[in-house]
Design a protein around this motif. Structure first.
Motif, PDB file in Angstrom:
ATOM      1  N   GLN A  62       0.836  -1.214   0.000  1.00 50.84           N
ATOM      2  CA  GLN A  62       0.000   0.000   0.000  1.00 50.84           C
ATOM      3  C   GLN A  62       0.866   1.257   0.000  1.00 50.84           C
ATOM      4  O   GLN A  62       0.738   2.074  -0.901  1.00 50.84           O
ATOM      5  N   THR A  65       2.759   1.594  -3.256  1.00 48.74           N
ATOM      6  CA  THR A  65       1.895   2.061  -4.339  1.00 48.74           C
ATOM      7  C   THR A  65       1.738   3.574  -4.270  1.00 48.74           C
ATOM      8  O   THR A  65       1.821   4.272  -5.280  1.00 48.74           O
ATOM      9  N   ALA A  66       1.543   4.071  -3.054  1.00 50.12           N
ATOM     10  CA  ALA A  66       1.379   5.513  -2.881  1.00 50.12           C
ATOM     11  C   ALA A  66       2.671   6.242  -3.286  1.00 50.12           C
ATOM     12  O   ALA A  66       2.636   7.244  -4.001  1.00 50.12           O
ATOM     13  N   SER A  69       3.153   6.002  -7.189  1.00 47.13           N
ATOM     14  CA  SER A  69       2.235   6.801  -8.002  1.00 47.13           C
ATOM     15  C   SER A  69       2.446   8.294  -7.785  1.00 47.13           C
ATOM     16  O   SER A  69       2.347   9.074  -8.729  1.00 47.13           O
ATOM     17  N   HIS A  70       2.787   8.697  -6.554  1.00 48.41           N
ATOM     18  CA  HIS A  70       3.088  10.123  -6.347  1.00 48.41           C
ATOM     19  C   HIS A  70       4.326  10.527  -7.142  1.00 48.41           C
ATOM     20  O   HIS A  70       4.342  11.565  -7.817  1.00 48.41           O
ATOM     21  N   ALA A  73       3.675  10.551 -10.903  1.00 48.68           N
ATOM     22  CA  ALA A  73       2.782  11.653 -11.251  1.00 48.68           C
ATOM     23  C   ALA A  73       3.569  12.968 -11.293  1.00 48.68           C
ATOM     24  O   ALA A  73       3.423  13.764 -12.222  1.00 48.68           O
ATOM     25  N   ARG A  76       5.591  13.225 -14.380  1.00 45.70           N
ATOM     26  CA  ARG A  76       4.767  13.572 -15.543  1.00 45.70           C
ATOM     27  C   ARG A  76       4.394  15.044 -15.530  1.00 45.70           C
ATOM     28  O   ARG A  76       4.367  15.698 -16.572  1.00 45.70           O
TER      29      ARG A  76
ATOM     30  N   ASP B  14     -10.549   2.867  -2.850  1.00 47.63           N
ATOM     31  CA  ASP B  14      -9.465   2.263  -2.064  1.00 47.63           C
ATOM     32  C   ASP B  14      -9.549   2.849  -0.664  1.00 47.63           C
ATOM     33  O   ASP B  14      -9.786   4.046  -0.508  1.00 47.63           O
ATOM     34  N   ASP B  15      -9.362   2.009   0.341  1.00 47.92           N
ATOM     35  CA  ASP B  15      -9.529   2.524   1.706  1.00 47.92           C
ATOM     36  C   ASP B  15      -8.281   3.247   2.212  1.00 47.92           C
ATOM     37  O   ASP B  15      -8.300   3.838   3.281  1.00 47.92           O
ATOM     38  N   ASP B  16      -7.194   3.216   1.439  1.00 49.15           N
ATOM     39  CA  ASP B  16      -5.946   3.839   1.873  1.00 49.15           C
ATOM     40  C   ASP B  16      -5.835   5.263   1.294  1.00 49.15           C
ATOM     41  O   ASP B  16      -5.783   5.446   0.077  1.00 49.15           O
ATOM     42  N   ALA B  18      -3.413   7.464   1.178  1.00 48.40           N
ATOM     43  CA  ALA B  18      -2.220   7.797   0.406  1.00 48.40           C
ATOM     44  C   ALA B  18      -2.279   7.168  -0.987  1.00 48.40           C
ATOM     45  O   ALA B  18      -1.835   7.766  -1.971  1.00 48.40           O
ATOM     46  N   VAL B  19      -2.832   5.963  -1.073  1.00 50.67           N
ATOM     47  CA  VAL B  19      -2.973   5.314  -2.385  1.00 50.67           C
ATOM     48  C   VAL B  19      -3.964   6.103  -3.234  1.00 50.67           C
ATOM     49  O   VAL B  19      -3.722   6.361  -4.414  1.00 50.67           O
ATOM     50  N   SER B  21      -4.730   9.309  -3.057  1.00 44.62           N
ATOM     51  CA  SER B  21      -4.205  10.597  -3.518  1.00 44.62           C
ATOM     52  C   SER B  21      -3.141  10.382  -4.585  1.00 44.62           C
ATOM     53  O   SER B  21      -3.049  11.160  -5.541  1.00 44.62           O
ATOM     54  N   GLY B  22      -2.342   9.308  -4.462  1.00 44.62           N
ATOM     55  CA  GLY B  22      -1.337   9.005  -5.468  1.00 44.62           C
ATOM     56  C   GLY B  22      -1.974   8.717  -6.819  1.00 44.62           C
ATOM     57  O   GLY B  22      -1.531   9.222  -7.854  1.00 44.62           O
ATOM     58  N   LEU B  23      -3.025   7.909  -6.783  1.00 42.86           N
ATOM     59  CA  LEU B  23      -3.719   7.561  -8.031  1.00 42.86           C
ATOM     60  C   LEU B  23      -4.371   8.791  -8.657  1.00 42.86           C
ATOM     61  O   LEU B  23      -4.297   8.998  -9.867  1.00 42.86           O
ATOM     62  N   LEU B  25      -3.471  11.903  -8.384  1.00 41.14           N
ATOM     63  CA  LEU B  25      -2.450  12.784  -8.951  1.00 41.14           C
ATOM     64  C   LEU B  25      -1.912  12.206 -10.261  1.00 41.14           C
ATOM     65  O   LEU B  25      -1.764  12.919 -11.261  1.00 41.14           O
ATOM     66  N   LEU B  26      -1.648  10.911 -10.250  1.00 43.61           N
ATOM     67  CA  LEU B  26      -1.115  10.257 -11.444  1.00 43.61           C
ATOM     68  C   LEU B  26      -2.087  10.373 -12.615  1.00 43.61           C
ATOM     69  O   LEU B  26      -1.710  10.745 -13.729  1.00 43.61           O
TER      70      LEU B  26
END
Lengths: 284, 206
Positions: A62, A65-66, A69-70, A73, A76, B14-16, B18-19, B21-23, B25-26
């Motif tokens: 988890q 992944t964060a 992806s941060h 992103a 990009r 997603d319950d997380d 940080a995941v 917000s990452g997704l 932003l991406l």
């Protein structure tokens, strides 16, 4: 062989008696039971490692992944700022940020790969599925637990459904699940007065989601869940026992998921806990 | 690339934090519109059944799990393609999800380019499907506007009958058949008989 010798005094005469018994059957049965317990202990250790790796993989994946992806992103967004087809000068802040962000993403992926390898490494040594009778598994486990049951003074009531279909299972693993559930029930009642310690074991056949299944249910008259959301009990590292590792039920869950079945907990009526699991009669 | 004005949106469950917000932003760094939810329940409570785009769904969450949400969406008639995300990558779960019609199954942590490609493809599929259904609706509407005589002529045209045969079957002149035929082509907005046959075949396939 077992030899016992006794001395008897009879009207001034001393007599000796000797009794020899052939106990090879009993010894063999004891050795067999010990072997089964060792098997279960081995499965338990392997499954514990598997469950810990699964939990670790989830918990670490988890944040990874964060992170990835941060970082990607941001990379990009930086790239999008630059006019198309141009490169940032090598020493510019832009170029340094890009390098650094790319490094963060790459290292995150590397950590992900380590986790994947760990998972592969501890993946339960190939499971073996054969058709077995759940009733026979339940009886087998009960005989393995005979000693604990006697010690606990608990009264056990059996209600095994006749004519259950055989279901595909890795027998030692399902024995492990039944073993954990029954032992938990016994432990749950250690603070209950002896004459109130009761456990019900039931098997049944039913249809779940349109598919034939067989189920096993353990109900005790222990203190129950004391306000804990029952589904939390299956989370790795979650325990209510002072000396527990919080792996037992997590292992049960992962074993049942691998069997395409499931496990759930609910409060018993009028009090106590009820755990039930089910297995599909046919695997997908 | 799906145009931002297509109404398509990438939904994230997603319950997380940080995941999520990452997704977000991406995806938004690539110009995609996103909406995110911390539970399956929150998603079901606020997203309409006819939503366009795709859903990025975490498999394992407290409450309603990813697989259960997929099931409930199907029951409600959602057509949104689902991409499942898992930190576990366990094979039986992936098999079950794919059997239930998931668009893809991606293991966390994922390769950003692969995720973005699949999101684009899923979104395109959703938009294309919706557009095809809209077109079919329009065609059905046009078909309904034909008179019963025009419909009789159309049926026979599509089954390959010549004007002469149609005329004698319906007891009208060949000239009248030609007039009806022209009206059918005009109302159905087709130029050739081949186009008309194709259109009818498409309508019957649905």
């Amino acid at each position: 062989m077992d030899l016992s010798v006794g001395e008897v005094h009879l009207a001034n005469r001393r007599l000796f008696t000797g009794i020899t018994r052939d106990i090879s059957d009993r010894k063999a049965a004891e050795a067999n039971a010990q072997r089964r317990l060792n098997d279960l202990a081995h499965v338990s250790r392997v499954a514990t490692m598997g469950a810990m790796a699964t939990a670790l993989a989830h918990e670490v994946n988890q944040p990874l992944t964060a992170i990835i992806s941060h970082a990607t992103a941001c990379l990009r967004l930086l790239n999008a700022q630059r006019p198309l087809g141009t490169e940032s000068p090598p020493d510019s802040l832009d170029a340094q940020l890009q390098d650094s962000l790319a490094q963060i993403a790459r290292q995150g992926e590397r950590a992900g790969e380590v986790i994947r390898q760990l998972r592969r490494f501890v993946r339960k040594s190939e499971m073996e599925f054969h058709d077995h009778q759940l009733n026979a598994v339940a009886r087998e486990v009960l005989s393995l637990l005979a000693h604990e049951i006697r010690e606990s003074k608990a009264q056990i009531e059996f209600d095994l459904a006749p004519g259950l279909p055989d279901v595909p299972m890795d027998r030692v693993q399902i024995e492990q699940v039944v073993f954990n559930l029954v032992r938990n029930a016994l432990e749950a009642m250690s603070a209950v007065p002896e004459d109130q310690r009761r456990i019900w074991l039931r098997t049944s056949a039913f249809v779940r989601d349109g598919k034939a299944a067989v189920g096993f249910c353990v109900e005790d008259r222990g203190p129950g869940f004391a306000g804990i959301e029952p589904s939390r009990l299956f989370e790795p590292y979650f325990t209510t026992k002072a000396s527990g590792m919080g792996q037992g039920l997590a292992i049960c869950r992962s074993i049942l998921e691998a069997h395409e079945g499931g496990i759930s907990a609910s409060p018993a009526d009028p009090y106590g806990a009820r755990f039930q699991f089910w297995l599909p009669v046919a695997r997908a | 690339m799906t145009p931002p004005d297509s109404g398509a949106c990438v939904y994230i469950v997603d319950d997380d934090d940080a995941v999520r917000s990452g997704l977000r932003l991406l995806l938004s760094s690539c110009g995609l519109v996103t909406q995110s939810f911390d539970s399956a329940r929150a998603f079901l409570d606020s997203v309409a059944v006819d939503a366009l785009g795709c859903l990025l769904l975490d498999v394992r969450m407290p409450g309603i799990s990813g697989l259960e949400l997929q099931e409930r969406m199907e029951a409600r008639g959602f057509q949104l393609p689902v991409i499942l995300l898992t930190g576990h990558g366990d094979v039986p779960m992936a098999v079950r999800a794919m059997k239930r019609g998931a668009f893809d199954f991606i293991q966390k942590p994922f390769n950003d380019q692969y995720l973005l490609d699949r999101v684009q493809q899923a979104t395109q599929l959703s938009v294309d499907n919706a557009e095809r259904q809209r077109q079919q609706q329009i065609r059905r509407g046009r078909l309904a506007k034909l008179t019963s005589r025009e419909q009789a002529v159309l049926e026979r045209l599509v089954s390959g009958q010549a004007n002469k045969v149609i005329a004698s079957e319906l007891g009208i002149s060949e000239r009248t058949v030609e007039v009806h035929r022209a009206r059918v082509m005009e109302k159905m907005e087709t130029r050739t008989l081949a186009q008309l046959i194709q259109l009818m075949a498409d309508l019957q396939r649905e």
